[in-house]
Design a protein around this motif. Structure first.
Motif, PDB file in Angstrom:
ATOM      1  N   THR A 173      -6.113  17.183  10.303  1.00 48.55           N
ATOM      2  CA  THR A 173      -6.245  16.583   8.985  1.00 48.55           C
ATOM      3  C   THR A 173      -5.540  15.233   8.950  1.00 48.55           C
ATOM      4  O   THR A 173      -4.724  14.908   9.819  1.00 48.55           O
ATOM      5  N   SER A 174      -5.833  14.452   7.906  1.00 49.30           N
ATOM      6  CA  SER A 174      -5.240  13.121   7.779  1.00 49.30           C
ATOM      7  C   SER A 174      -3.747  13.178   7.530  1.00 49.30           C
ATOM      8  O   SER A 174      -3.022  12.222   7.800  1.00 49.30           O
ATOM      9  N   SER A 175      -3.249  14.308   7.019  1.00 46.52           N
ATOM     10  CA  SER A 175      -1.816  14.458   6.755  1.00 46.52           C
ATOM     11  C   SER A 175      -1.042  14.919   7.980  1.00 46.52           C
ATOM     12  O   SER A 175       0.192  14.952   7.963  1.00 46.52           O
ATOM     13  N   GLY A 176      -1.758  15.274   9.040  1.00 50.14           N
ATOM     14  CA  GLY A 176      -1.106  15.810  10.231  1.00 50.14           C
ATOM     15  C   GLY A 176      -1.042  17.321  10.251  1.00 50.14           C
ATOM     16  O   GLY A 176      -0.569  17.913  11.224  1.00 50.14           O
ATOM     17  N   ASP A 177      -1.535  17.970   9.178  1.00 55.38           N
ATOM     18  CA  ASP A 177      -1.589  19.429   9.169  1.00 55.38           C
ATOM     19  C   ASP A 177      -2.708  19.925  10.089  1.00 55.38           C
ATOM     20  O   ASP A 177      -3.552  19.151  10.538  1.00 55.38           O
ATOM     21  N   LEU A 178      -2.704  21.218  10.302  1.00 52.46           N
ATOM     22  CA  LEU A 178      -3.754  21.876  11.067  1.00 52.46           C
ATOM     23  C   LEU A 178      -4.446  22.890  10.172  1.00 52.46           C
ATOM     24  O   LEU A 178      -3.794  23.709   9.516  1.00 52.46           O
ATOM     25  N   THR A 220     -18.983  32.809  13.342  1.00 55.96           N
ATOM     26  CA  THR A 220     -19.443  31.487  13.748  1.00 55.96           C
ATOM     27  C   THR A 220     -19.218  30.517  12.602  1.00 55.96           C
ATOM     28  O   THR A 220     -20.087  30.300  11.759  1.00 55.96           O
ATOM     29  N   LYS A 221     -18.028  29.956  12.536  1.00 55.26           N
ATOM     30  CA  LYS A 221     -17.662  29.026  11.479  1.00 55.26           C
ATOM     31  C   LYS A 221     -16.861  27.875  12.085  1.00 55.26           C
ATOM     32  O   LYS A 221     -15.858  28.097  12.740  1.00 55.26           O
ATOM     33  N   TYR A 222     -17.350  26.671  11.861  1.00 57.46           N
ATOM     34  CA  TYR A 222     -16.622  25.461  12.241  1.00 57.46           C
ATOM     35  C   TYR A 222     -16.140  24.783  10.962  1.00 57.46           C
ATOM     36  O   TYR A 222     -16.653  25.066   9.867  1.00 57.46           O
ATOM     37  N   LEU A 223     -15.175  23.865  11.102  1.00 56.85           N
ATOM     38  CA  LEU A 223     -14.691  23.181   9.909  1.00 56.85           C
ATOM     39  C   LEU A 223     -14.277  21.755  10.224  1.00 56.85           C
ATOM     40  O   LEU A 223     -14.006  21.387  11.368  1.00 56.85           O
ATOM     41  N   SER A 224     -14.231  20.952   9.154  1.00 55.51           N
ATOM     42  CA  SER A 224     -13.827  19.558   9.263  1.00 55.51           C
ATOM     43  C   SER A 224     -13.240  19.125   7.932  1.00 55.51           C
ATOM     44  O   SER A 224     -13.698  19.570   6.870  1.00 55.51           O
ATOM     45  N   GLU A 225     -12.228  18.257   7.972  1.00 59.36           N
ATOM     46  CA  GLU A 225     -11.729  17.650   6.741  1.00 59.36           C
ATOM     47  C   GLU A 225     -12.455  16.334   6.511  1.00 59.36           C
ATOM     48  O   GLU A 225     -12.515  15.482   7.395  1.00 59.36           O
TER      49      GLU A 225
END
Length: 337
Positions: A173-178, A220-225
């Motif tokens: 993520t943009s904040s550095g979190d996962l 079967t799940k992918y993710l993106s911020e």
């Protein structure tokens, strides 16, 4: 589609998904034990001033339509040494990490397809998903021992060991979190968990009516911020992309364009670009969907020879990297003018 991981976390279901993809190609030619910390990189593309663009040009949707290529161009066609590539992670405009079905080796490749570095997983199990940290290190999930691991230099450190949950795909993520998709070991629940280092900060599982946001019919799940901090998840079993705000509130579900001649929408990997547009792979239709940050369909990427497009990532110039699952090729595609 059958589950990818069974109760004993084997990979037989993943193999069935792999075989189904090959057939499609032929036919078309809460408790956790945690350790350590690591900031995670957001890989959505270069920085832009969205408000300034809106004031000067209009909506970002209008801007996207203006600059999308009618026929995307393949800039580089990279033959990797893998077959069945299912995950990509952007390291630089010239390098990317890959992983493959039933293989416990993670490879760092360049644009010539040369392997610059290979890493075997700590447990010698196959990894489920990968992400790159802000410092350039690699994170991978291990579904068999329910761990999240950091590759730094020649060392592999277990960051998080879960109890009662199996970690699936991670995302920076943009904040550095996962962010991590995870499924309960009894296969009844799915949630998204946000970590700061190894500390759990947030869990996203239910909508405002108390109903599950995500299916538990298959993992079967992918993710993106996205750039507006929305969390975008592909839910294959639901044939949908589920998008929630950073606070976890449901914003929309995308199930494909209103009118289409395609077979059922079967979303797998997902990424976003510098304009906040969302790109989703649909390998059984050999298409990639481009939608805006509010779920409106723009167009497909399909007329450039793609076969079973699966893994996705975007570089700093908004070029799209696409892993073809069956061929093992990674294609770098220009879709903006």
């Amino acid at each position: 589609m059958r589950r990818l991981l069974g109760r004993d976390h084997d990979n037989r279901g993943f193999g069935s998904l792999q075989r189904g993809t090959e057939d499609a190609a032929k036919g078309q030619g809460d408790a956790s034990e945690t350790k350590g910390q690591s900031p995670i990189r957001h890989h959505g593309g270069k920085e832009i001033n969205r408000e300034q663009i809106h004031q000067q040009i209009g909506s970002l949707s209008e801007l996207t339509i203006t600059f999308l290529l009618d026929k995307p161009r393949i800039l580089t066609d990279i033959q990797t040494e893998y077959r069945n590539v299912y995950s990509l992670s952007y390291l630089s405009d010239r390098e990317f990490w890959t992983c493959s079905f039933n293989d416990n080796i993670l490879n760092l490749c360049n644009l010539q397809g040369e392997i610059l570095r290979s890493v075997q997983t700590k447990s010698k199990n196959w990894p489920y998903g990968i992400a790159v940290t802000q410092s350039g290190d690699l994170v991978y999930t291990d579904p068999r021992d329910c761990s999240i691991n950091l590759v730094s230099g020649t060392q592999i450190q277990t960051l998080i060991t879960l109890w009662g949950w199996t970690p699936l795909h991670p995302c920076g993520t943009s904040s550095g979190d996962l962010l991590v998709v995870m499924e309960s070991v009894d296969n009844k629940n799915t949630k998204i968990v946000r970590y700061s280092g190894s500390t759990e900060k947030q869990s996203i599982q239910w909508d405002e009516q108390g109903k599950p946001l995500y299916t538990s019919l298959g993992n079967t799940k992918y993710l993106s911020e996205n750039r507006n901090l929305d969390i975008c998840v592909t839910d294959y079993a639901a044939h949908a992309v589920v998008v929630v705000s950073a606070a976890g509130k449901l914003r929309f579900r995308y199930t494909g364009p209103p009118s289409t001649l395609l077979e059922s929408f079967s979303p797998l990997d997902i990424t976003s670009d510098s304009l906040g547009n969302i790109l989703v792979s649909d390998p059984y239709n050999d298409h990639i969907h481009i939608i805006d940050q509010d779920g409106h369909f723009f167009r497909y990427i399909y007329n450039c020879g793609l076969q079973c497009p699966w893994g996705l990532c975007v570089d700093s110039r908004d070029n799209l990297f696409v892993a073809e699952n069956v061929s093992g090729k990674v294609k770098k595609i220009q879709y903006y003018k």
